[in-house]
Each structure stands twice: as structure tokens, then as C-alpha cells.
Design a protein around this motif. Structure first.
Motif, PDB file in Angstrom:
ATOM      1  N   LYS A 453      20.190 -44.761  52.614  1.00 55.83           N
ATOM      2  CA  LYS A 453      18.958 -45.399  52.126  1.00 55.83           C
ATOM      3  C   LYS A 453      18.672 -46.705  52.854  1.00 55.83           C
ATOM      4  CE  LYS A 453      18.301 -45.619  47.681  1.00 55.83           C
ATOM      5  NZ  LYS A 453      18.557 -45.805  46.221  1.00 55.83           N
ATOM      6  N   LEU A 454      19.705 -47.539  52.995  1.00 58.29           N
ATOM      7  CA  LEU A 454      19.488 -48.833  53.648  1.00 58.29           C
ATOM      8  C   LEU A 454      19.202 -48.672  55.132  1.00 58.29           C
ATOM      9  CD1 LEU A 454      22.110 -51.172  51.923  1.00 58.29           C
ATOM     10  CD2 LEU A 454      19.636 -51.290  51.745  1.00 58.29           C
ATOM     11  N   LEU A 455      19.905 -47.759  55.801  1.00 61.83           N
ATOM     12  CA  LEU A 455      19.660 -47.543  57.228  1.00 61.83           C
ATOM     13  C   LEU A 455      18.255 -46.990  57.460  1.00 61.83           C
ATOM     14  CD1 LEU A 455      23.114 -46.070  58.241  1.00 61.83           C
ATOM     15  CD2 LEU A 455      22.083 -48.135  59.212  1.00 61.83           C
ATOM     16  N   THR A 456      17.807 -46.092  56.598  1.00 63.17           N
ATOM     17  CA  THR A 456      16.454 -45.543  56.725  1.00 63.17           C
ATOM     18  C   THR A 456      15.407 -46.629  56.533  1.00 63.17           C
ATOM     19  OG1 THR A 456      17.207 -43.392  55.890  1.00 63.17           O
ATOM     20  CG2 THR A 456      14.844 -43.844  55.804  1.00 63.17           C
ATOM     21  N   LEU A 457      15.616 -47.481  55.537  1.00 60.56           N
ATOM     22  CA  LEU A 457      14.691 -48.588  55.310  1.00 60.56           C
ATOM     23  C   LEU A 457      14.689 -49.543  56.494  1.00 60.56           C
ATOM     24  CD1 LEU A 457      12.751 -49.966  53.331  1.00 60.56           C
ATOM     25  CD2 LEU A 457      14.710 -51.162  52.354  1.00 60.56           C
ATOM     26  N   ALA A 458      15.879 -49.834  57.033  1.00 60.07           N
ATOM     27  CA  ALA A 458      15.967 -50.719  58.202  1.00 60.07           C
ATOM     28  C   ALA A 458      15.247 -50.111  59.392  1.00 60.07           C
ATOM     29  CB  ALA A 458      17.432 -50.989  58.537  1.00 60.07           C
ATOM     30  N   ALA A 459      15.401 -48.793  59.610  1.00 62.00           N
ATOM     31  CA  ALA A 459      14.718 -48.133  60.732  1.00 62.00           C
ATOM     32  C   ALA A 459      13.211 -48.265  60.605  1.00 62.00           C
ATOM     33  CB  ALA A 459      15.129 -46.664  60.780  1.00 62.00           C
ATOM     34  N   GLU A 460      12.707 -48.097  59.393  1.00 63.33           N
ATOM     35  CA  GLU A 460      11.258 -48.214  59.174  1.00 63.33           C
ATOM     36  C   GLU A 460      10.768 -49.622  59.495  1.00 63.33           C
ATOM     37  OE1 GLU A 460      10.959 -47.069  55.135  1.00 63.33           O
ATOM     38  OE2 GLU A 460      11.111 -44.909  55.530  1.00 63.33           O
ATOM     39  N   GLN A 461      11.554 -50.626  59.119  1.00 65.76           N
ATOM     40  CA  GLN A 461      11.128 -52.015  59.374  1.00 65.76           C
ATOM     41  C   GLN A 461      11.227 -52.355  60.856  1.00 65.76           C
ATOM     42  OE1 GLN A 461       9.659 -52.965  56.548  1.00 65.76           O
ATOM     43  NE2 GLN A 461      10.622 -51.017  55.964  1.00 65.76           N
ATOM     44  N   HIS A 462      12.277 -51.872  61.528  1.00 65.41           N
ATOM     45  CA  HIS A 462      12.373 -52.064  62.980  1.00 65.41           C
ATOM     46  C   HIS A 462      11.150 -51.468  63.676  1.00 65.41           C
ATOM     47  CE1 HIS A 462      16.267 -53.928  63.370  1.00 65.41           C
ATOM     48  NE2 HIS A 462      16.912 -52.926  62.787  1.00 65.41           N
ATOM     49  N   ALA A 463      10.758 -50.264  63.243  1.00 66.87           N
ATOM     50  CA  ALA A 463       9.601 -49.611  63.858  1.00 66.87           C
ATOM     51  C   ALA A 463       8.324 -50.395  63.583  1.00 66.87           C
ATOM     52  CB  ALA A 463       9.478 -48.181  63.331  1.00 66.87           C
ATOM     53  N   GLN A 464       8.177 -50.902  62.360  1.00 68.23           N
ATOM     54  CA  GLN A 464       6.997 -51.704  62.034  1.00 68.23           C
ATOM     55  C   GLN A 464       6.897 -52.937  62.918  1.00 68.23           C
ATOM     56  OE1 GLN A 464       4.431 -51.523  59.856  1.00 68.23           O
ATOM     57  NE2 GLN A 464       4.960 -49.483  59.095  1.00 68.23           N
ATOM     58  N   LEU A 465       8.039 -53.505  63.264  1.00 70.70           N
ATOM     59  CA  LEU A 465       8.061 -54.716  64.089  1.00 70.70           C
ATOM     60  C   LEU A 465       8.053 -54.404  65.579  1.00 70.70           C
ATOM     61  CD1 LEU A 465      10.659 -56.755  61.993  1.00 70.70           C
ATOM     62  CD2 LEU A 465       8.208 -57.225  62.182  1.00 70.70           C
ATOM     63  N   GLY A 466       7.996 -53.116  65.930  1.00 70.14           N
ATOM     64  CA  GLY A 466       7.931 -52.725  67.334  1.00 70.14           C
ATOM     65  C   GLY A 466       9.266 -52.653  68.040  1.00 70.14           C
ATOM     66  N   ASN A 467      10.352 -52.751  67.283  1.00 68.83           N
ATOM     67  CA  ASN A 467      11.692 -52.701  67.892  1.00 68.83           C
ATOM     68  C   ASN A 467      12.189 -51.250  67.820  1.00 68.83           C
ATOM     69  OD1 ASN A 467      14.325 -52.980  68.734  1.00 68.83           O
ATOM     70  ND2 ASN A 467      14.754 -54.780  67.467  1.00 68.83           N
ATOM     71  N   LEU A 468      11.678 -50.413  68.720  1.00 69.47           N
ATOM     72  CA  LEU A 468      11.986 -48.990  68.662  1.00 69.47           C
ATOM     73  C   LEU A 468      13.451 -48.678  68.982  1.00 69.47           C
ATOM     74  CD1 LEU A 468       8.735 -47.444  70.193  1.00 69.47           C
ATOM     75  CD2 LEU A 468       9.324 -47.842  67.808  1.00 69.47           C
ATOM     76  N   PRO A 469      14.091 -49.381  69.933  1.00 70.18           N
ATOM     77  CA  PRO A 469      15.515 -49.084  70.166  1.00 70.18           C
ATOM     78  C   PRO A 469      16.383 -49.287  68.921  1.00 70.18           C
ATOM     79  CG  PRO A 469      14.633 -50.300  72.023  1.00 70.18           C
ATOM     80  CD  PRO A 469      13.573 -50.312  70.958  1.00 70.18           C
ATOM     81  N   SER A 470      16.107 -50.361  68.150  1.00 70.89           N
ATOM     82  CA  SER A 470      16.890 -50.592  66.925  1.00 70.89           C
ATOM     83  C   SER A 470      16.572 -49.538  65.873  1.00 70.89           C
ATOM     84  CB  SER A 470      16.614 -51.993  66.379  1.00 70.89           C
ATOM     85  OG  SER A 470      17.118 -52.977  67.265  1.00 70.89           O
ATOM     86  N   ALA A 471      15.297 -49.121  65.798  1.00 69.13           N
ATOM     87  CA  ALA A 471      14.935 -48.058  64.870  1.00 69.13           C
ATOM     88  C   ALA A 471      15.653 -46.763  65.246  1.00 69.13           C
ATOM     89  CB  ALA A 471      13.425 -47.842  64.864  1.00 69.13           C
ATOM     90  N   HIS A 472      15.688 -46.468  66.551  1.00 67.21           N
ATOM     91  CA  HIS A 472      16.364 -45.269  67.048  1.00 67.21           C
ATOM     92  C   HIS A 472      17.848 -45.314  66.693  1.00 67.21           C
ATOM     93  CE1 HIS A 472      17.992 -42.386  69.982  1.00 67.21           C
ATOM     94  NE2 HIS A 472      16.776 -41.840  69.970  1.00 67.21           N
ATOM     95  N   SER A 473      18.476 -46.463  66.895  1.00 66.42           N
ATOM     96  CA  SER A 473      19.906 -46.614  66.602  1.00 66.42           C
ATOM     97  C   SER A 473      20.193 -46.416  65.115  1.00 66.42           C
ATOM     98  CB  SER A 473      20.375 -47.993  67.054  1.00 66.42           C
ATOM     99  OG  SER A 473      21.730 -48.199  66.718  1.00 66.42           O
ATOM    100  N   ALA A 474      19.337 -46.996  64.255  1.00 62.76           N
ATOM    101  CA  ALA A 474      19.543 -46.859  62.811  1.00 62.76           C
ATOM    102  C   ALA A 474      19.405 -45.405  62.376  1.00 62.76           C
ATOM    103  CB  ALA A 474      18.556 -47.737  62.054  1.00 62.76           C
ATOM    104  N   LEU A 475      18.433 -44.683  62.929  1.00 56.98           N
ATOM    105  CA  LEU A 475      18.245 -43.283  62.563  1.00 56.98           C
ATOM    106  C   LEU A 475      19.392 -42.408  63.068  1.00 56.98           C
ATOM    107  CD1 LEU A 475      14.401 -43.045  63.166  1.00 56.98           C
ATOM    108  CD2 LEU A 475      15.577 -42.783  60.968  1.00 56.98           C
ATOM    109  N   GLU A 476      19.946 -42.743  64.218  1.00 51.52           N
ATOM    110  CA  GLU A 476      21.125 -42.016  64.690  1.00 51.52           C
ATOM    111  C   GLU A 476      22.295 -42.190  63.721  1.00 51.52           C
ATOM    112  OE1 GLU A 476      21.027 -41.591  69.505  1.00 51.52           O
ATOM    113  OE2 GLU A 476      21.594 -43.561  68.704  1.00 51.52           O
ATOM    114  N   GLU A 477      22.436 -43.404  63.173  1.00 49.12           N
ATOM    115  CA  GLU A 477      23.491 -43.623  62.183  1.00 49.12           C
ATOM    116  C   GLU A 477      23.244 -42.792  60.926  1.00 49.12           C
ATOM    117  OE1 GLU A 477      25.335 -47.528  61.457  1.00 49.12           O
ATOM    118  OE2 GLU A 477      23.779 -48.350  62.780  1.00 49.12           O
ATOM    119  N   VAL A 478      21.961 -42.677  60.544  1.00 51.47           N
ATOM    120  CA  VAL A 478      21.635 -41.856  59.376  1.00 51.47           C
ATOM    121  C   VAL A 478      22.067 -40.410  59.613  1.00 51.47           C
ATOM    122  CG1 VAL A 478      19.753 -40.891  58.000  1.00 51.47           C
ATOM    123  CG2 VAL A 478      19.731 -43.309  58.602  1.00 51.47           C
TER     124      VAL A 478
END
Length: 500
Positions: A453-478
Motif C-alpha cells: 500500500k505504501l509503495l503504491t502510494l509513493a509511486a503515484e506521488q513520484h509520478a505526480q511530481l514527474g519523477n518517473l524513475p522513482s515511480a518505476h522503482s517503487a512499482l518494481e518493489e510492489v
């Protein structure tokens, strides 16, 4: 004696102006403080119960809540400050827990520094003198040569400390007198102290020693304590509903061995035992049978004595929980209202009534119950979480956000409260703050579902802020944690496409 450093801190303030919940908490820390001498009239039956009538005892969560109430009242008097504790290696357990709680209060208004050995603090606070504690310390210093009446006095004081929630001081007294009074009652109270501290294996050892009591009422008490270890208090892997039932049945049979001319209240002891057995039936899914035990018990406790009145509220609470379990929400609401007529100052009862109103989608009624619960118990985290949910259901997002914030502040380590707050921050377009919260815990230290849940939420916020590599990394962890999550897979593909 326990809490000496805390008493020293508290003594620099004027407690006469503290709110009721802070004075209720103060009674745990410093029961002889004049400021809390009249608080019983403002407290629930549970908080006001005298030692001889108490049937509910406080575990760590309740103590921490009391400490938060006291800590906030103390800070409102002294303002932002630094607390330096010298010789911290000598801190008693209760003081350590209080200081840990104080250090985590929101607002960063207090810094707690624990120092091993002597320190160089310019100001030193000393605990106030207490005639009761002076007497206990004086007797304890020569415990091996005390008269029977002096040992009786120490035992009675241990029972008093258990009653207000200070199991640590009670434990020290009981362990001191046990070699000189090796009787089942001492072992029983020591077992209770260990249960309150979560030391359940030691508690079981003591309760088994208590079970050797030649008095059948003592045996029934030991059996009840053992049954609750196996039903509630032991770690999950040690619990056993069958063992719970065996101890309760043995204790109930023991009461039949009491002499007919015994003037003790056997009705109470039998009803107390069957209340425990109602829990067994409830857990086994035989809720109708549990209801029969509880309604029969309630009808037998109409005498009006203090212990009957207290236990009657316990039975009514359990009865309402049974009605709620089987979907009889109207009956549950009616029972909670009757319960509040007996003890309207118990915040948990108002909170449980709110649960029922929420089940019936009666949101305005739920809100009224939760606001009353918050007024009576402002440090109960669940109350604030439920307030957040209820405000959302009636369209008050700002109020919901504030409630979720307070729930998180009640215990910053509670993952569910943190997620609720972070999620609503994200929904309110406070993206950076939501991301900071979502990333504040190490997902590797969390259960899988919470980490996802927390990683998914973090990925969404990274994407909102335009930080796609961090969003990608968080989703891989999910997906590492939950490879079959279709939403995470779709989101990862979408982020990867955007990065290409």
C-alpha cells in the motif's frame, strides 16, 4: 518506587488546572498527588474503581494513552523545553515508557536526552515527598524481619498500585515479599503484574502457582486468569481456545466446592466465569449461546454493589458486541445506549456506539458519538481515525484531514494511521507531503500488505511530481512483493512507456 523522575517533572507545574483526562492519567503516575484526589467523580467506572472492586486492568496501550494526556498537559504549562535525564541506566520501566511517549508528542516542543552517568544540567528537579512511599521504602529495607501486619501492608500497597496501573512498582513489592509470604495470593497478583506488562510466560508460571490455592474461589480466579492468557494475552502462536475453555470449566466446577455457609459473593464469581465462557462461544461462532450467558449474567447483577455494577457494564459491552457480530445493529445500539446510561464517561463505549451507527450508515449519529468519545478520551487513536472516515462520508474533507493527522500523531509508528493520513493528503493534492509520509517507513520492515500500500502510494506521488524513475522503482518493489498484482503491472508498463 516507580516514576520518581516523572513525578519530579510534574511537580514543577500547577496540576489543579489540568483537564480531567490528564488527572486520570496522573493518578497512575502519582496516585497521592492532591490534584487527582477528587478525579474519581469525573471518571468512568473503570477508572474510578477501587482496588477491591477492580476487574479491568490496564495494558500498555492504555498506559501510553494516559502518558500522552499527562505529557500534553505538562507541556501546556512549561512550554517548549529540553528534559535531560542523568543516570538514565537506572530509569524504572514506567518512567522510561513515559519519557519515550513524551518525546514522540507532536509539535517537537520537547526534546528528551537520556544520559548514562552523571550530567551537567544546570537545573535539577527532585520528586516530591510521599508519606506512603516513605513507609513502603522503610518497610522494604527490612522486609525479612517484618511483622505479619507490616507484610500485609506491603501486599495491600502492591494491590493498590496494580489497581491504578503501575504494575512495575507492584511487581517490585510482590517480588520482595514473596520469599517471606509464599502463598497463592501473592503469586496471583504477581501473575497479574506480569500480564499487564506483556510478560505472559512469567504470568502463566505465577498463575499456575496461584492455582494451588486450597480455597476454591482462589482456584477459580487462577483458572480465569489462565484462561484469558490463552484467549487474549499470550502471543498468537500460544493461544488456544480449547485451553481457555478447559480452565473456565475447571474454575466453574471449583466454585461448587465452596461451603454453603460461606458469605462471599459466589454469584459474582460464577457470572464472571460465564462471561469468560461467553467469549469462547463467541470465538467459536456460537454467538446465540454467548448472548444467553451474557443476558443471564446481567439479570443476576442487579444488586447495585460496586463490583456488580462494574461487571454489569462489562457484560453489557460484550452483549452489544455479540449483537453487532450477528448483524442485529438496532439491538447493539439499544444495548450501548443502556450501557452509557450506567457509565457515560467511558470514551470507548461512545466509540463502539459510533461503530454501530456507521454500520447502519447513520453518519450524523456516528459523528455525535465520536465527538463525545474525543472529548472524554482525546488520546484514543481509533477515535480520530473513525472521525476522519466519518467526516469524509459527510463531505467534510478538511475536518477529515485534521482528524487523520491527529490519529497519526497519536502513534507515528502505526502504519494504518500513517497511510490514511498520507492517502488523504494525496487526494487533497498535497503531493510532496503525502510522498514524505509514504517514504518515512522502511517497507522491508513491514508486513507485505502494508508495504504494498505504501509503495503504491509513493509511486503515484513520484509520478505526480514527474519523477518517473522513482515511480518505476517503487512499482518494481510492489511486484517483487506481490507478483500477481495486475494494477501494479499495468502501472509499471505505463510508467515504462512514458520513460521510453
Amino acid at each position: 518506587m516507580g516514576f520518581s523522575p516523572v513525578k519530579a517533572l510534574i511537580d514543577v507545574t500547577d496540576r489543579s488546572r489540568w483537564r480531567r483526562e490528564a488527572l486520570i492519567g496522573l493518578k497512575l503516575i502519582s496516585p497521592d498527588d492532591p490534584a487527582c484526589s477528587g478525579i474519581d467523580g469525573e471518571a468512568s467506572l473503570t477508572d474510578a474503581a477501587q482496588a477491591q472492586d477492580r476487574i479491568r486492568f490496564f495494558l500498555k496501550d492504555r498506559l501510553t494513552r494516559n502518558f500522552r494526556d499527562v505529557g500534553r498537559a505538562w507541556l501546556s504549562e512549561v512550554g517548549p523545553c529540553v528534559v535531560e535525564v542523568t543516570h538514565a541506566e537506572l530509569l524504572d520501566e514506567g518512567s522510561r515508557l513515559f519519557l519515550e511517549t513524551l518525546a514522540t508528542l507532536p509539535g517537537r516542543d520537547v526534546e528528551v536526552r537520556l544520559q548514562v552517568g552523571a550530567g551537567g544540567s544546570a537545573a535539577t528537579a527532585l520528586p516530591p515527598e510521599s508519606p506512603r512511599e516513605d513507609t513502603i521504602n522503610r518497610l522494604f529495607a527490612r522486609v525479612g524481619g517484618l511483622s505479619e501486619s507490616d507484610v500485609d501492608h506491603l501486599y495491600e500497597q502492591a494491590v493498590e498500585y496494580l489497581s491504578v496501573g503501575d504494575s512495575w512498582t507492584a511487581e517490585r513489592i510482590l517480588r520482595g515479599i514473596q520469599p517471606h509470604r509464599d502463598v497463592p495470593a501473592v503469586w496471583g497478583r504477581l501473575g497479574l503484574a506480569y500480564t499487564m506488562q506483556g510478560r505472559t510466560l512469567e504470568a502463566e508460571f505465577c498463575c499456575l502457582r496461584w492455582r494451588s490455592d486450597p480455597d476454591p474461589v482462589g482456584v477459580a480466579g487462577a483458572d480465569y486468569a489462565l484462561s484469558m492468557l490463552y484467549a487474549r494475552h499470550h502471543p498468537e502462536h500460544l493461544r488456544s481456545l480449547d485451553r481457555t475453555a478447559e480452565y473456565l470449566e475447571h474454575g466453574y466446577a471449583a466454585l461448587d466446592r465452596v461451603d454453603e455457609d460461606d458469605d462471599r459473593d459466589l454469584t459474582f464469581h460464577r457470572v464472571f466465569n460465564r462471561n469468560g465462557y461467553a467469549l469462547v462461544e463467541f470465538r467459536r461462532g456460537r454467538v446465540d449461546v454467548a448472548i444467553e450467558h451474557l443476558t443471564a449474567g446481567i439479570s443476576k447483577l442487579r444488586s447495585g454493589t460496586a463490583v456488580h455494577r462494574m461487571h454489569q457494564t462489562v457484560l453489557m459491552y460484550n452483549l452489544a458486541q455479540c449483537y453487532r457480530r450477528i448483524g442485529r445493529i438496532d439491538s447493539a445500539i439499544e444495548t450501548y445506549r443502556e450501557l452509557l446510561g450506567v457509565d457515560g464517561k467511558m470514551p470507548e463505549y461512545h466509540m463502539e456506539l459510533a461503530h454501530c451507527h456507521l454500520s447502519a450508515e447513520q453518519f450524523n449519529e456516528a459523528l455525535a458519538s465520536l465527538l463525545e468519545a474525543r472529548n472524554l478520551g482525546p488520546s484514543i487513536q481509533e477515535v480520530h481515525s473513525l472521525l476522519g472516515f466519518t467526516y469524509l462520508r459527510i463531505g467534510k474533507t478538511a475536518e477529515a484531514l485534521d482528524a487523520y493527522r491527529i490519529a497519526h500523531e497519536c502513534d507515528p509508528r502505526d502504519v494504518d494511521a500513517l497511510y490514511d493520513y498520507a492517502y488523504l493528503l494525496a487526494e487533497s493534492e498535497q503531493t510532496e507531503k503525502a510522498l514524505q509520509l509514504a517514504c518515512s517507513l522502511d517497507p522491508g520492515l513491514l508486513p507485505r500488505d502494508q508495504a504494498v500500500k505504501l509503495l503504491t502510494l509513493a509511486a503515484e506521488q513520484h509520478a505526480q511530481l514527474g519523477n518517473l524513475p522513482s515511480a518505476h522503482s517503487a512499482l518494481e518493489e510492489v511486484l517483487t512483493l506481490n507478483p500477481d498484482d495486475p494494477d501494479a503491472r499495468a502501472n509499471l508498463d505505463q510508467v515504462a512507456a512514458a520513460m521510453a
